[in-house]
Motif scaffolding. Structure first.
Motif, PDB file in Angstrom:
ATOM      1  N   ARG A  14     -68.515   3.572 -28.119  1.00 56.69           N
ATOM      2  CA  ARG A  14     -69.224   4.256 -27.039  1.00 56.69           C
ATOM      3  C   ARG A  14     -68.685   3.868 -25.663  1.00 56.69           C
ATOM      4  N   SER A  45     -80.903   9.445 -32.663  1.00 55.50           N
ATOM      5  CA  SER A  45     -80.332   8.164 -33.092  1.00 55.50           C
ATOM      6  C   SER A  45     -80.392   8.017 -34.606  1.00 55.50           C
ATOM      7  N   ARG A  97     -78.035  17.444 -28.706  1.00 57.25           N
ATOM      8  CA  ARG A  97     -78.949  17.024 -29.763  1.00 57.25           C
ATOM      9  C   ARG A  97     -80.023  16.098 -29.210  1.00 57.25           C
ATOM     10  N   ALA A 124     -70.564   8.030 -36.260  1.00 53.81           N
ATOM     11  CA  ALA A 124     -71.145   9.348 -36.011  1.00 53.81           C
ATOM     12  C   ALA A 124     -71.682   9.381 -34.588  1.00 53.81           C
ATOM     13  N   VAL A 125     -71.607  10.562 -33.971  1.00 52.32           N
ATOM     14  CA  VAL A 125     -72.008  10.710 -32.575  1.00 52.32           C
ATOM     15  C   VAL A 125     -73.089  11.775 -32.454  1.00 52.32           C
ATOM     16  N   ALA A 126     -74.183  11.437 -31.777  1.00 56.19           N
ATOM     17  CA  ALA A 126     -75.231  12.404 -31.451  1.00 56.19           C
ATOM     18  C   ALA A 126     -75.000  12.875 -30.023  1.00 56.19           C
ATOM     19  N   SER A 127     -74.750  14.150 -29.850  1.00 56.89           N
ATOM     20  CA  SER A 127     -74.379  14.710 -28.555  1.00 56.89           C
ATOM     21  C   SER A 127     -75.565  14.775 -27.600  1.00 56.89           C
ATOM     22  N   VAL A 162     -73.970   6.650 -30.174  1.00 56.15           N
ATOM     23  CA  VAL A 162     -72.928   6.413 -31.173  1.00 56.15           C
ATOM     24  C   VAL A 162     -73.481   5.479 -32.243  1.00 56.15           C
ATOM     25  N   ARG A 219     -75.860   9.948 -40.619  1.00 58.44           N
ATOM     26  CA  ARG A 219     -74.545  10.580 -40.731  1.00 58.44           C
ATOM     27  C   ARG A 219     -73.448   9.534 -40.905  1.00 58.44           C
ATOM     28  N   TRP A 255     -80.605  10.412 -36.786  1.00 58.82           N
ATOM     29  CA  TRP A 255     -79.683  11.395 -37.363  1.00 58.82           C
ATOM     30  C   TRP A 255     -78.263  10.846 -37.390  1.00 58.82           C
ATOM     31  N   ALA A 256     -77.830  10.247 -36.267  1.00 58.93           N
ATOM     32  CA  ALA A 256     -76.477   9.700 -36.188  1.00 58.93           C
ATOM     33  C   ALA A 256     -76.293   8.540 -37.159  1.00 58.93           C
ATOM     34  N   GLU A 306     -76.728   1.418 -33.877  1.00 58.84           N
ATOM     35  CA  GLU A 306     -76.333   2.414 -32.879  1.00 58.84           C
ATOM     36  C   GLU A 306     -76.156   1.757 -31.511  1.00 58.84           C
TER      37      GLU A 306
END
Length: 256
Positions: A169, A113, A103, A97-100, A55, A119, A115-116, A44
């Motif tokens: 990113r 992180s 989130r 995958a992107v964690a907003s 990201v 994903r 989670w992304a 990430e």
């Protein structure tokens, strides 16, 4: 002049040891020899900044078409990362995958992180049988997952993922800079450098800042105090008086 023969010049071997080794495909090849394939690496970018999303990227390299020069993204220049990004995307299986911000604020930065990262692995075109992930935390994946501390400088697949995540990113932060001029996102990519901290102090936080990171919370308290919930004082004089009066009443009612 008399020379001190006890003082020796550093040998070539010592000089080589001082230079960090580049990431290699050794661990992936060991799995291939055991019949385990595909093998993915994931990493990430953006866990530490005050602004912008996290990201994550996952990469399955093609053993027969590995681009030259892949290494930990932090050891490469921006130009090298951009060049390798294009070559990796052209020859490997890649997902992002992107964690907003929402989130991150809701779950905390570590959980967002992870989670992304998961994903990104799930989104790969081909399901991997083994996953290498940078860091201490393994992912809850359907296949075996191996956490490698400092993996972006050791495992080539992780290094490739670090490049994809970093370039993706950085491009997102440059786009956010157009939406939020004055903060310098295009330069520092949201990290807490002095220029960014100064902008936060002058302008206040944007919707792209992470609410619970300390410098952002301080800037929000200064520029938008109405958004900060007051913390109740559990030791106020009023509360103490009420408690004492209640205790006296109870004691009185309990008498003979």
């Amino acid at each position: 002049m008399i020379r001190d023969k006890s003082v020796k010049k550093p040998t070539e071997d010592v000089a080589k040891k001082a230079t960090p080794a580049k990431a290699s495909f050794r661990r992936e090849r060991a799995l291939i020899k055991r019949g385990i394939w595909p093998v993915a690496g994931c990493d990430e970018a953006g866990r530490g900044p005050l602004a912008g999303p996290v990201v994550a990227a996952a990469v399955i390299l093609d053993p027969d078409r590995i681009p030259r020069g892949i290494d930990d993204s932090k050891r490469l220049t921006a130009e090298e990362r951009e060049r390798l990004f294009d070559r990796i995307c052209a020859t490997a299986q890649v997902s992002v995958a992107v964690a907003s911000i929402a989130r991150i604020d809701r779950d905390n930065i570590l959980r967002a992180s992870l989670w992304a990262l998961k994903r990104a692995v799930v989104a790969l075109p081909e399901t991997p049988r083994h996953v290498f992930v940078d860091g201490r935390d393994r992912l809850d994946t359907a296949c075996d997952c191996e956490a490698v501390i400092g993996g972006d400088g050791i495992v080539l697949s992780i290094a490739a993922a670090s490049i994809v995540a970093k370039v993706t990113r950085d491009r997102l932060m440059c786009a956010l800079a157009q939406d939020c001029p004055g903060y310098g996102f295009e330069q520092h990519k949201g990290y807490g450098v002095p220029e960014h901290l100064d902008a936060l102090n002058r302008l206040g936080p944007t919707i792209h800042h992470r609410s619970f990171f300390a410098p952002v919370a301080a800037a929000r308290a200064k520029h938008m105090p109405w958004t900060v919930e007051p913390v109740p004082d559990l030791f106020s004089a009023t509360d103490v008086e009420v408690s004492v009066e209640a205790a006296v009443e109870i004691e009185a009612s309990a008498g003979p």
